[in-house]
Design an enzyme around this catalytic site. Structure first.
Site, PDB file in Angstrom:
ATOM      1  N   GLY A  37       0.792  -1.223   0.000  1.00  0.00           N
ATOM      2  CA  GLY A  37       0.000   0.000   0.000  1.00  0.00           C
ATOM      3  C   GLY A  37       0.823   1.273   0.000  1.00  0.00           C
ATOM      4  CB  CYS A  93     -20.095 -10.963 -21.235  1.00  0.00           C
ATOM      5  SG  CYS A  93     -21.842 -10.728 -21.616  1.00  0.00           S
ATOM      6  CB  CYS A 141     -20.822  -8.555 -18.488  1.00  0.00           C
ATOM      7  SG  CYS A 141     -21.861  -9.770 -17.664  1.00  0.00           S
ATOM      8  CB  CYS A 170     -24.025 -13.570 -20.476  1.00  0.00           C
ATOM      9  SG  CYS A 170     -23.539 -12.726 -18.953  1.00  0.00           S
ATOM     10  CB  CYS A 205     -25.493  -9.514 -18.215  1.00  0.00           C
ATOM     11  SG  CYS A 205     -24.755  -9.358 -19.866  1.00  0.00           S
TER      12      CYS A 205
END
Lengths: 258, 236, 300
Positions: free
Chosen positions: C32, C272, C266, C244, C241
């Site tokens: 980080g 997808c 998606c 899909c 979606c």
């Protein structure tokens, strides 16, 4: 008043090369005591304030602060992390220009709440309630809580800055010309507010000002500075009503009578 | 404490640094003491130094030399050399002062102005206000004024607020600097009876009263300030 | 591939790659923490992923398989050109399949398919400093990181709640890494934040213009900042979606016509397509007539 001072200042000097910022300043500040440091611009009062508030390391001397556990600690032997923590919990610093002490682009509520969040408060509802309470105490209307200080008048900004500093219940507050740059009527209101808060909360405070009326209204004790040195100290009314040092007499006699 | 205030050999002069350091002697060899329950009045023409003596006792004026001894926390303290912190404590607990003029504080109500010295000594605010109300009633200050800040009051009204504020505490020593100056006859009598009551309570008082009637009514003893005058040129 | 000889492998010279690898190692050692590095001029403008490209160039080897996505898609300009760039300068294998890639360079998304041990996700980062908009001084923000003074980060979240009634930050949502550094996850939707937490993959972040690299090593704690009474929540979508039929994936709105018609699909195109090839269908993929009626319904 407690039996121990809160702050012990021993022979603090600050030199800028060969120029003197302040020289050989020693005093003690006790809990609940308000000390005014007066003098004209260039007298070293702001340098002294910065040395005390860990904003500027003194060239010589020591500044000791009594922590909440009762132990005295030399401020300049602490780690920076400890100093900064002290600064945002146990201390406050009220700048002359509120923009220096506020975040102008975040709301009033967040300005007040920041210190709480900085010490780990993670409950939005509590933070907001504390902010609202403090806005009330500094006489800012509750419906301004989500406004940015940019939309506030000078007096409101200064009151917001005070709330932001006091929300963590500090024991010591430094103020640098807290009423400078405000209209006289606004000044009076602010002074009155400060006076009430200081006595209600039992705050110790060091107020730097060139305005003797501010010193008279706020402080118990006064230090007069000239050319970096203390020329006179004493009870505020004694110094103002029976000034001893030539420079103090000049200062007092220069007050405009209304 | 039968003699709470002892002043011995006190001298005061002003050094005017702005006028080439010229020294203006005010008083010298000031010596007196005041017993509990006694009201001593400083006498003498204006300019004799009555006010200066009062202000030295209160720590408001510096003292050139001599001692002003007050008992404080089981010790005898010399006000002339006391540090500010001790002096603040002495003013809170030992010496009260009723000045001629009220230094008004903006936005604080008359009732709270009067109650404040008690609150500062740790008395509950409600109790302090009750006592303040009683005093203001006795001094005939109309109740409609109590909630207003005294800044806009007449001279006499301000004076009465000031007196109430000075008399509300039980300071063992009370300094009175012309408390009746701008009062009408009726209220003057009220103040006289209040001073009498303080005497009964064993308070030692030192005052300045220009009003002949009041002075005769309250003074147990006149301290002649002209006796403390500095012989011409002696101080220079 | 005759041009290859004119370029060093993966474009950058070996000294530069070594310098970047050192920064990456340090970043991995301090999860980080933003490690400064001497960012190079790249043959593309700032803002087009110069940081990510340098990180990828420093870690890629001949045996790697590279996938590049932009907002989840493999076929947008940025993704296509960066993929082409690495094909040209390193001739590595490229793929659009998340599961096949060893290195995935991404702009603003994390693939829906869970990443695995051995995979590396390289983020393109425009502004690495999460405190920047509240405290413009870099000297001050670095000190705040050093001293763990993160109250300011919550000021931003406070402001959100005060203004919107909830935390309205939806992307670049700040996280705390391994209980120490507060980090900007790059402008990914906060939907993706939970995927960073204890991910088996190595996550590297490169900011070219700002000259910073930071990292989340595998299996690192990544916690989104929040308030006790306003806990962190990810976006949810009311419909699946359109192509899909997936629920629980991140959807983009696609405008269909100039009459306000749109569909949600998606954002992860690979995910997808995989689902569609497995036979999953959304309401707009199978029956055009059905799709039309639905689109008409949306229009109102």
């Amino acid at each position: 008043m407690s039996d121990m001072p809160l702050l012990r200042v021993n022979a603090v000097s600050k030199f800028y090369g060969s120029r003197i910022g302040c020289q050989n300043v020693s005093f003690e500040l006790w809990p609940g005591e308000v000390l005014a440091v007066v003098g004209e611009s260039g007298s070293g009062k702001t340098t002294l304030l910065d040395c005390l508030a860990t904003r500027l390391a003194p060239s010589t001397g020591s500044v000791e602060y009594r922590m909440r556990d009762g132990q005295f600690r030399d401020l300049y032997r602490m780690s920076e992390a400890e100093r900064r923590f002290l600064m945002r919990t146990d201390w406050g610093f009220v700048h002359q220009n509120p923009a220096d002490g506020l975040r102008m682009t975040v709301s009033a509520g967040a300005n007040v709440g920041e210190r709480l969040m900085a010490v780990g408060d993670r409950h939005y509802g509590n933070i907001r309630a504390a902010a609202a309470d403090w806005l009330g105490r500094v006489e800012i209307a509750a419906d301004r809580i989500d406004d940015q200080p940019r939309a506030f008048s000078g007096g409101m900004r200064q009151r917001l800055q005070i709330a932001r500093n006091l929300v963590t219940n500090p024991r010591l507050v430094f103020m640098d010309e807290p009423t400078g740059g405000l209209d006289v009527s606004v000044q009076a209101r602010l002074l009155d507010l400060l006076r009430g808060l200081v006595s209600d909360l039992g705050l110790a405070a060091i107020v730097v000002t060139h305005d003797l009326a501010v010193a008279r209204l706020l402080s118990h004790r006064m230090m007069v500075m000239k050319d970096g040195r203390i020329v006179e100290t004493g009870l505020t009314d004694r110094v103002l009503d029976d000034p001893q040092a030539p420079y103090t007499q000049l200062l007092v006699s220069s007050i405009l009578q209304v | 404490m039968p003699t709470p205030l002892v002043v011995s050999d006190v001298a005061k002069s002003f050094t005017m640094h702005l006028r080439d350091g010229v020294r203006l002697p005010v008083v010298a060899n000031v010596s007196f003491s005041i017993k509990s329950g006694e009201c001593a009045v400083l006498g003498g023409p204006s300019g004799a130094g009555k006010s200066s003596i009062l202000k030295m006792v209160y720590g408001n004026y510096a003292v050139d030399n001599g001692q002003i001894i007050v008992p404080y926390r089981d010790k005898l303290i010399d006000v002339a050399g006391a540090d500010p912190r001790t002096m603040i404590g002495i003013r809170r607990d030992m010496i009260g002062y009723v000045s001629q003029f009220l230094r008004t504080v903006p936005r604080v109500s008359a009732l709270d102005v009067v109650a404040e010295p008690l609150v500062a000594r740790g008395v509950d605010r409600t109790d302090a206000r009750h006592k303040a109300a009683a005093l203001l009633t006795e001094l005939n200050l109309p109740e409609r004024l109590w909630s207003l800040p005294p800044a806009t009051f007449s001279g006499g009204e301000q004076q009465r607020v000031n007196i109430a504020r000075g008399f509300i505490t039980d300071h063992p020593i009370l300094l009175l600097d012309e408390p009746t100056a701008s009062l009408d006859l009726q209220n003057r009598d009220v103040v006289v009876s209040m001073i009498q009551r303080k005497k009964d309570e064993g308070i030692a008082m030192l005052g300045i009263f220009h009003d002949q009637d009041v002075r005769e009514a309250v003074a147990d003893r006149i301290i002649d300030v002209t006796a403390f005058a500095v012989p011409n040129g002696a101080a220079a | 591939m005759t041009e290859l000889a004119t370029y060093n492998f993966a474009y950058l010279d070996e000294q530069t790659k070594r310098m970047i690898r050192r920064a990456i190692l340090k970043a991995i050692a301090i999860p980080g923490y933003q490690v400064p590095f001497a960012s190079r001029e790249m043959p593309m403008p700032y803002g087009w992923g110069t940081g990510g490209v340098q990180v990828t160039a420093a870690i890629i080897g001949p045996n790697d398989t590279l996938k590049v996505i932009d907002q989840g898609a493999d076929d947008t300009t940025n993704a296509v050109s960066i993929r082409a760039f690495f094909q040209k300068v390193s001739s590595v294998r490229v793929t659009t399949k998340t599961t096949e890639a060893t290195i995935i360079q991404t702009r603003h998304r994390i693939p829906e398919t869970a990443l695995q041990t051995g995979q590396t996700l390289v983020y393109q980062v425009p502004i690495p400093e999460p405190l920047r908009f509240l405290e413009p001084r870099e000297t001050e923000t670095r000190k705040m990181h050093a001293l763990e003074e993160y109250g300011l980060m919550h000021v931003k979240l406070y402001e959100d709640i005060a203004r919107h009634g909830h935390i309205a930050t939806t992307y670049a949502y700040p996280v705390k890494v391994e209980g120490r550094y507060v980090m900007d996850p790059s402008p990914t939707p906060k939907f993706d934040n939970p995927k960073m937490h204890r991910s088996p993959a190595l996550q590297l972040f490169g900011a070219g213009r700002e000259k910073r690299i930071y990292a989340i090593p595998p299996y690192t704690e990544v916690v989104s900042l929040d308030f006790e009474d306003h806990p962190f929540e990810i976006q949810t979508f009311s419909e699946p979606c359109a192509l899909c039929g997936a629920r629980g994936s991140y959807l983009d709105e696609v405008i269909l016509d100039d009459k306000g018609g749109s569909m949600f699909v998606c954002s992860d195109t690979d995910f997808c397509e995989d689902r569609q090839s497995e036979g999953h269908q959304g309401h707009l993929s199978a029956n055009p007539a059905q799709a039309d009626t639905h689109a008409a319904g949306v229009e109102k």
